[in-house]
Scaffold this motif. Sequence first.
Motif, PDB file in Angstrom:
ATOM      1  N   GLY A   1      27.368  -7.925 -54.608  1.00 18.50           N
ATOM      2  CA  GLY A   1      28.528  -8.769 -54.878  1.00 18.50           C
ATOM      3  C   GLY A   1      29.469  -8.940 -53.708  1.00 18.50           C
ATOM      4  N   HIS A   2      29.058  -8.494 -52.519  1.00 18.87           N
ATOM      5  CA  HIS A   2      29.927  -8.610 -51.346  1.00 18.87           C
ATOM      6  C   HIS A   2      30.038 -10.064 -50.886  1.00 18.87           C
ATOM      7  CE1 HIS A   2      30.903  -4.471 -50.123  1.00 18.87           C
ATOM      8  NE2 HIS A   2      29.777  -4.166 -50.740  1.00 18.87           N
ATOM      9  N   THR A   3      31.256 -10.479 -50.601  1.00 21.23           N
ATOM     10  CA  THR A   3      31.467 -11.790 -49.996  1.00 21.23           C
ATOM     11  C   THR A   3      31.774 -11.641 -48.507  1.00 21.23           C
ATOM     12  OG1 THR A   3      33.820 -11.718 -50.617  1.00 21.23           O
ATOM     13  CG2 THR A   3      32.307 -12.805 -52.157  1.00 21.23           C
ATOM     14  N   CYS A   4      31.894 -10.396 -48.043  1.00 15.90           N
ATOM     15  CA  CYS A   4      32.125 -10.140 -46.618  1.00 15.90           C
ATOM     16  C   CYS A   4      30.798  -9.864 -45.933  1.00 15.90           C
ATOM     17  CB  CYS A   4      33.084  -8.964 -46.433  1.00 15.90           C
ATOM     18  SG  CYS A   4      32.378  -7.369 -46.921  1.00 15.90           S
ATOM     19  N   LYS A   5      30.823  -9.778 -44.618  1.00 10.11           N
ATOM     20  CA  LYS A   5      29.606  -9.582 -43.835  1.00 10.11           C
ATOM     21  C   LYS A   5      29.242  -8.113 -43.657  1.00 10.11           C
ATOM     22  CE  LYS A   5      32.265  -9.655 -39.532  1.00 10.11           C
ATOM     23  NZ  LYS A   5      32.497 -10.336 -38.237  1.00 10.11           N
ATOM     24  N   HIS A   6      30.111  -7.198 -44.137  1.00  9.35           N
ATOM     25  CA  HIS A   6      29.921  -5.780 -43.827  1.00  9.35           C
ATOM     26  C   HIS A   6      28.994  -5.055 -44.810  1.00  9.35           C
ATOM     27  CE1 HIS A   6      32.946  -6.024 -40.692  1.00  9.35           C
ATOM     28  NE2 HIS A   6      33.736  -6.639 -41.545  1.00  9.35           N
ATOM     29  N   GLY A   7      29.003  -5.457 -46.064  1.00  8.34           N
ATOM     30  CA  GLY A   7      28.083  -4.881 -47.040  1.00  8.34           C
ATOM     31  C   GLY A   7      28.175  -3.380 -47.179  1.00  8.34           C
ATOM     32  N   TYR A   8      27.120  -2.672 -46.727  1.00 12.28           N
ATOM     33  CA  TYR A   8      27.059  -1.219 -46.873  1.00 12.28           C
ATOM     34  C   TYR A   8      28.247  -0.528 -46.204  1.00 12.28           C
ATOM     35  CZ  TYR A   8      22.328  -1.223 -48.805  1.00 12.28           C
ATOM     36  OH  TYR A   8      21.249  -1.406 -49.615  1.00 12.28           O
ATOM     37  N   GLU A   9      28.636  -1.014 -45.034  1.00 12.68           N
ATOM     38  CA  GLU A   9      29.746  -0.404 -44.296  1.00 12.68           C
ATOM     39  C   GLU A   9      31.034  -0.493 -45.105  1.00 12.68           C
ATOM     40  OE1 GLU A   9      31.679  -0.493 -39.792  1.00 12.68           O
ATOM     41  OE2 GLU A   9      30.244  -2.024 -40.420  1.00 12.68           O
ATOM     42  N   HIS A  10      31.262  -1.631 -45.729  1.00 13.98           N
ATOM     43  CA  HIS A  10      32.436  -1.794 -46.580  1.00 13.98           C
ATOM     44  C   HIS A  10      32.353  -0.858 -47.785  1.00 13.98           C
ATOM     45  CE1 HIS A  10      35.029  -4.662 -49.262  1.00 13.98           C
ATOM     46  NE2 HIS A  10      35.699  -3.594 -48.885  1.00 13.98           N
ATOM     47  N   SER A  11      31.184  -0.741 -48.376  1.00 17.07           N
ATOM     48  CA  SER A  11      31.005   0.132 -49.543  1.00 17.07           C
ATOM     49  C   SER A  11      31.258   1.593 -49.193  1.00 17.07           C
ATOM     50  CB  SER A  11      29.584  -0.023 -50.109  1.00 17.07           C
ATOM     51  OG  SER A  11      29.376  -1.326 -50.592  1.00 17.07           O
ATOM     52  N   GLU A  12      30.793   2.018 -48.028  1.00 10.36           N
ATOM     53  CA  GLU A  12      31.000   3.399 -47.605  1.00 10.36           C
ATOM     54  C   GLU A  12      32.471   3.685 -47.346  1.00 10.36           C
ATOM     55  OE1 GLU A  12      28.495   3.998 -44.267  1.00 10.36           O
ATOM     56  OE2 GLU A  12      26.630   3.989 -45.434  1.00 10.36           O
ATOM     57  N   PHE A  13      33.183   2.673 -46.839  1.00  8.69           N
ATOM     58  CA  PHE A  13      34.615   2.858 -46.587  1.00  8.69           C
ATOM     59  C   PHE A  13      35.376   2.973 -47.902  1.00  8.69           C
ATOM     60  CE2 PHE A  13      38.972   1.748 -45.792  1.00  8.69           C
ATOM     61  CZ  PHE A  13      39.237   2.317 -44.562  1.00  8.69           C
ATOM     62  N   GLY A  14      34.974   2.193 -48.881  1.00  6.02           N
ATOM     63  CA  GLY A  14      35.658   2.151 -50.166  1.00  6.02           C
ATOM     64  C   GLY A  14      35.978   0.723 -50.546  1.00  6.02           C
ATOM     65  N   THR A  15      35.388   0.247 -51.627  1.00  2.00           N
ATOM     66  CA  THR A  15      35.600  -1.128 -52.058  1.00  2.00           C
ATOM     67  C   THR A  15      36.550  -1.174 -53.246  1.00  2.00           C
ATOM     68  OG1 THR A  15      33.665  -1.027 -53.500  1.00  2.00           O
ATOM     69  CG2 THR A  15      33.321  -1.825 -51.261  1.00  2.00           C
ATOM     70  N   ALA A  16      36.837  -2.383 -53.711  1.00  2.00           N
ATOM     71  CA  ALA A  16      37.706  -2.574 -54.873  1.00  2.00           C
ATOM     72  C   ALA A  16      37.248  -3.815 -55.623  1.00  2.00           C
ATOM     73  CB  ALA A  16      39.157  -2.734 -54.427  1.00  2.00           C
ATOM     74  N   ILE A  17      37.405  -3.797 -56.941  1.00  2.00           N
ATOM     75  CA  ILE A  17      37.012  -4.963 -57.725  1.00  2.00           C
ATOM     76  C   ILE A  17      38.202  -5.864 -58.032  1.00  2.00           C
ATOM     77  CG2 ILE A  17      34.966  -3.874 -58.706  1.00  2.00           C
ATOM     78  CD1 ILE A  17      36.590  -3.313 -61.228  1.00  2.00           C
ATOM     79  N   THR A  18      39.416  -5.351 -57.803  1.00  2.39           N
ATOM     80  CA  THR A  18      40.623  -6.165 -57.944  1.00  2.39           C
ATOM     81  C   THR A  18      41.618  -5.731 -56.873  1.00  2.39           C
ATOM     82  OG1 THR A  18      41.777  -4.651 -59.460  1.00  2.39           O
ATOM     83  CG2 THR A  18      40.313  -6.315 -60.458  1.00  2.39           C
ATOM     84  N   TRP A  19      42.651  -6.524 -56.695  1.00  4.75           N
ATOM     85  CA  TRP A  19      43.723  -6.182 -55.744  1.00  4.75           C
ATOM     86  C   TRP A  19      44.359  -4.847 -56.110  1.00  4.75           C
ATOM     87  CZ3 TRP A  19      45.917  -8.309 -51.319  1.00  4.75           C
ATOM     88  CH2 TRP A  19      47.180  -7.814 -50.959  1.00  4.75           C
ATOM     89  N   ASP A  20      44.777  -4.709 -57.368  1.00  5.54           N
ATOM     90  CA  ASP A  20      45.450  -3.481 -57.802  1.00  5.54           C
ATOM     91  C   ASP A  20      44.530  -2.274 -57.737  1.00  5.54           C
ATOM     92  OD1 ASP A  20      47.750  -4.902 -58.174  1.00  5.54           O
ATOM     93  OD2 ASP A  20      47.722  -4.853 -60.361  1.00  5.54           O
ATOM     94  N   ASP A  21      43.236  -2.494 -57.919  1.00  5.56           N
ATOM     95  CA  ASP A  21      42.275  -1.400 -57.827  1.00  5.56           C
ATOM     96  C   ASP A  21      42.264  -0.809 -56.421  1.00  5.56           C
ATOM     97  OD1 ASP A  21      40.087   0.276 -58.663  1.00  5.56           O
ATOM     98  OD2 ASP A  21      38.757  -1.076 -57.579  1.00  5.56           O
ATOM     99  N   ALA A  22      42.338  -1.657 -55.412  1.00  2.00           N
ATOM    100  CA  ALA A  22      42.382  -1.188 -54.018  1.00  2.00           C
ATOM    101  C   ALA A  22      43.634  -0.357 -53.771  1.00  2.00           C
ATOM    102  CB  ALA A  22      42.337  -2.374 -53.061  1.00  2.00           C
ATOM    103  N   LEU A  23      44.766  -0.829 -54.284  1.00  2.00           N
ATOM    104  CA  LEU A  23      46.024  -0.108 -54.081  1.00  2.00           C
ATOM    105  C   LEU A  23      46.013   1.239 -54.795  1.00  2.00           C
ATOM    106  CD1 LEU A  23      46.804  -2.849 -52.919  1.00  2.00           C
ATOM    107  CD2 LEU A  23      49.006  -2.667 -54.094  1.00  2.00           C
ATOM    108  N   ARG A  24      45.403   1.290 -55.990  1.00  2.00           N
ATOM    109  CA  ARG A  24      45.312   2.565 -56.712  1.00  2.00           C
ATOM    110  C   ARG A  24      44.449   3.569 -55.944  1.00  2.00           C
ATOM    111  NH1 ARG A  24      45.259  -0.709 -61.425  1.00  2.00           N
ATOM    112  NH2 ARG A  24      42.996  -0.938 -61.261  1.00  2.00           N
TER     113      ARG A  24
END
Length: 236
Positions: free
Chosen positions: A105-128
Amino acid sequence: MMELKEAYDIERMSSTQNIQHELWPLDEIDPKKAKFPCCIVWTPLPVVSWLAPFIGHVGICREDGAILDFSGSNFVNVDDFTFGPVARYLQIDRKQCCFAPNLGGHTCKHGYEHSEFGTAITWDDALRSSSRYFEHKTYNLFTCNCHSFVANCLNRLCYGGSISWNMINVAGLVLLKGHWVDATSVLRSFLPFVLVLAIGVAMVGWPFVVVLFSFSLLLLVWFILGSYCVKTLLEC
């Protein structure tokens, strides 16, 4: 039966992603009520901003406009900006963020790297997620501060397609693209610096200007080195 189950799972996954990626309309920015939906906000710091006005305190806001800021060790402040009213703000376009419920479901080019860093399914989810992470961090103005917290949030969001947000580019983003709340905010941000500069020159002379700008330069060099050269120095 297996084909029906697979079709159902695919449809359910698609439906879930649509719900998770739907961007609900935001309320209007309301400085009087200190509500800045999906904004990065900035205010001057006592003493520090008097000597180096480009340095201030930053926070990031939930979708309902409440401000979150890392203001002390193991503490993320909610809806009570630590050092006074917001002076400058920048609203972030959520369409430039990557909300990935799974690797596909990634719309960015990073994929696995983004997932390893920590992803979010909503804006507030990232902040939490960032808030929970920084509730176990020791605050330090020079190594782990409010800019680190905001950078961590932007990296989880992969804002602008980047997971390389740090203290320097967060500060630059707000200072270069941010909007002033009002004329009073401009005065509150720069008048103390002008007064300190005038008093210093009157009492000490022009060497005071050299010392003051050397202080600002040293701070800038420290954060640039920590952000781009010795990345283990700073937390983001």
